[in-house]
Design an enzyme around this catalytic site. Structure first.
Site, PDB file in Angstrom:
ATOM      1  N   THR A  98       0.866  -1.178   0.000  1.00 57.70           N
ATOM      2  CA  THR A  98       0.000   0.000   0.000  1.00 57.70           C
ATOM      3  C   THR A  98       0.901   1.226   0.000  1.00 57.70           C
ATOM      4  O   THR A  98       1.523   1.555   1.005  1.00 57.70           O
ATOM      5  CB  THR A  98      -0.912   0.017   1.229  1.00 57.70           C
ATOM      6  N   LYS A 174      -7.179   0.925  -3.029  1.00 57.21           N
ATOM      7  CA  LYS A 174      -6.752   0.400  -1.727  1.00 57.21           C
ATOM      8  C   LYS A 174      -6.781   1.505  -0.659  1.00 57.21           C
ATOM      9  O   LYS A 174      -7.167   1.254   0.490  1.00 57.21           O
ATOM     10  CB  LYS A 174      -5.347  -0.181  -1.838  1.00 57.21           C
ATOM     11  N   LYS A 242       0.125   4.358   8.457  1.00 57.94           N
ATOM     12  CA  LYS A 242       0.677   4.733   7.145  1.00 57.94           C
ATOM     13  C   LYS A 242      -0.432   4.857   6.096  1.00 57.94           C
ATOM     14  O   LYS A 242      -0.490   5.842   5.351  1.00 57.94           O
ATOM     15  CB  LYS A 242       1.692   3.686   6.692  1.00 57.94           C
TER      16      LYS A 242
END
Length: 292
Positions: A98, A174, A242
Site C-alpha cells: 500500500t 486500496k 501509514k
C-alpha cells in the site's frame, strides 16, 4: 517461460501467506526476505530461498513485491541487488504494497522503460485470507497482461477486482478501502471502550453489534482479539497509520476534505506515540479505553 515458477519478495504476514498458498497449489515459489527465519519457514514447505532479489529466476511468470512501503519497493526494484539487474522485456512485476498512487505510477514508468509490465495489485483481508486465497486483490494493469496472468491471479485470490488498465488506480482503490477500514476500526474501538465504561459485558456487546447495524468486519476481527487481550501483531498499528496518512494525502491532492478520515488517522498516530506501534491494531481499544 515456465508458468509454474513465481518469485515472492517480502514474505511477512501477507507475502508469507501468499507464498504458502501458491506452494499448496503446486507452484514453484522462490522467496526472499531480510528476515531469514521467514524464508527458512517457507523453505520447509518446499519454497526456494533467495539471498537477494537479483537472484530471481528469469523464468518466473511474475515477480511479486510484497514489502511495506515505497522506500522498500525502491530498494527491491532498483537497489544495488534489486530485480532491475535481471528483469527483461516481457517480465511482469506485481506491486502489492500500500503506497501512494504517484509512487506506483513512477515505478511502472521506470519498469516500462525496460519493457517490463506492472500489475498494480494491492491486497486486503489479512494473513489468514492470504494463506487460503480468499483475500481481495485490487488490480490495475493492461487487459492483455491481466489475461496472461489470470491463472496466477485466480490462485492468489478468489476476489480479483480488475479496476482499470491504469497503474495507480489499484493503489487509489486500496487507499479508499483502508481509509474506511481505519475509520471503522477507530469507531469500533471507541464504541467498545464506551461499553466498558458503561459497565457492559464486552463480549455480549460485540455479539449484539455483529448482528446489528454497527457491524464491520474489521471491528469484529480486531475487537474479538482485544477482548481476549491478544495484541500479538498480525497487522501492526503502524500499517493503518501509514495507510490512512496516505489516503488523507490523496484526498488533499484531489481537493477533497471529509469529516472523519483525518481524525481517524490521527488516532493511529496517537496510539503509535503511546508506545503501541509494535502491537496489533486491535490495541486501539487499549489506547481509547485508557482515556478519561
Amino acid at each position: 517461460m515456465n508458468t509454474r515458477i513465481v518469485t515472492v519478495i517480502g514474505v511477512g504476514n501477507m507475502g508469507g501467506g501468499m507464498a504458502a498458498n501458491l506452494l499448496g497449489k503446486g507452484w514453484n515459489v522462490q522467496v526472499c526476505d531480510i528476515d531469514a527465519a521467514k524464508v527458512a519457514a517457507l523453505a520447509q514447505l518446499s519454497a526456494t530461498a533467495m539471498a537477494r532479489p537479483a537472484d530471481a529466476a528469469a523464468e518466473s511468470q511474475a515477480f511479486i513485491v510484497c514489502v511495506v512501503d515505497a522506500a522498500q519497493t525502491e530498494e527491491v526494484l532498483f537497489g544495488e541487488q534489486g530485480l532491475a539487474r535481471m528483469l527483461r522485456p516481457g517480465h511482469a512485476v506485481m506491486l502489492c504494497p500500500t503506497i501512494a498512487p504517484q509512487d506506483v505510477e513512477s515505478f511502472a514508468a521506470r519498469l516500462a522503460e525496460r519493457g517490463v509490465h506492472t500489475l498494480d495489485a494491492p491486497m486486503s483481508g489479512g494473513p489468514a485470507r492470504a494463506r487460503d486465497g480468499s483475500m481481495s486483490l485490487m488490480l490495475a494493469c493492461e487487459q492483455a497482461v491481466y489475461e496472461r496472468h489470470a491463472g496466477l491471479l485466480r490462485d492468489l485470490s478468489a476476489k480479483v477486482f480488475h479496476i482499470s488498465e491504469k497503474p495507480g488506480d489499484g493503489a487509489r482503490t486500496k487507499l479508499v478501502n483502508n481509509l474506511l477500514a481505519g475509520i471503522n476500526l477507530v469507531g469500533a474501538a471507541e464504541a467498545l471502550a464506551l461499553a466498558g465504561r458503561l459497565g457492559l459485558d464486552l463480549g455480549k456487546t460485540l455479539d449484539v453489534i455483529e448482528q446489528s447495524s454497527g457491524q464491520s468486519w474489521i471491528g469484529s476481527d480486531r475487537m474479538r482479539r482485544a477482548i481476549a487481550g491478544d495484541y500479538a501483531p498480525r497487522a501492526h498499528v503502524t500499517l493503518l497509520e501509514k495507510d490512512t496518512r496516505l489516503a488523507v494525502a490523496a484526498a488533499r491532492t484531489a481537493g477533497f476534505e471529509g469529516p472523519l478520515g483525518e481524525r481517524a488517522s490521527r488516532v493511529f498516530v496517537e496510539a503509535h506515540q503511546a508506545g503501541l506501534a509494535g502491537e496489533d491494531d486491535a490495541a486501539l481499544f487499549k489506547h481509547l479505553g485508557g482515556k478519561s
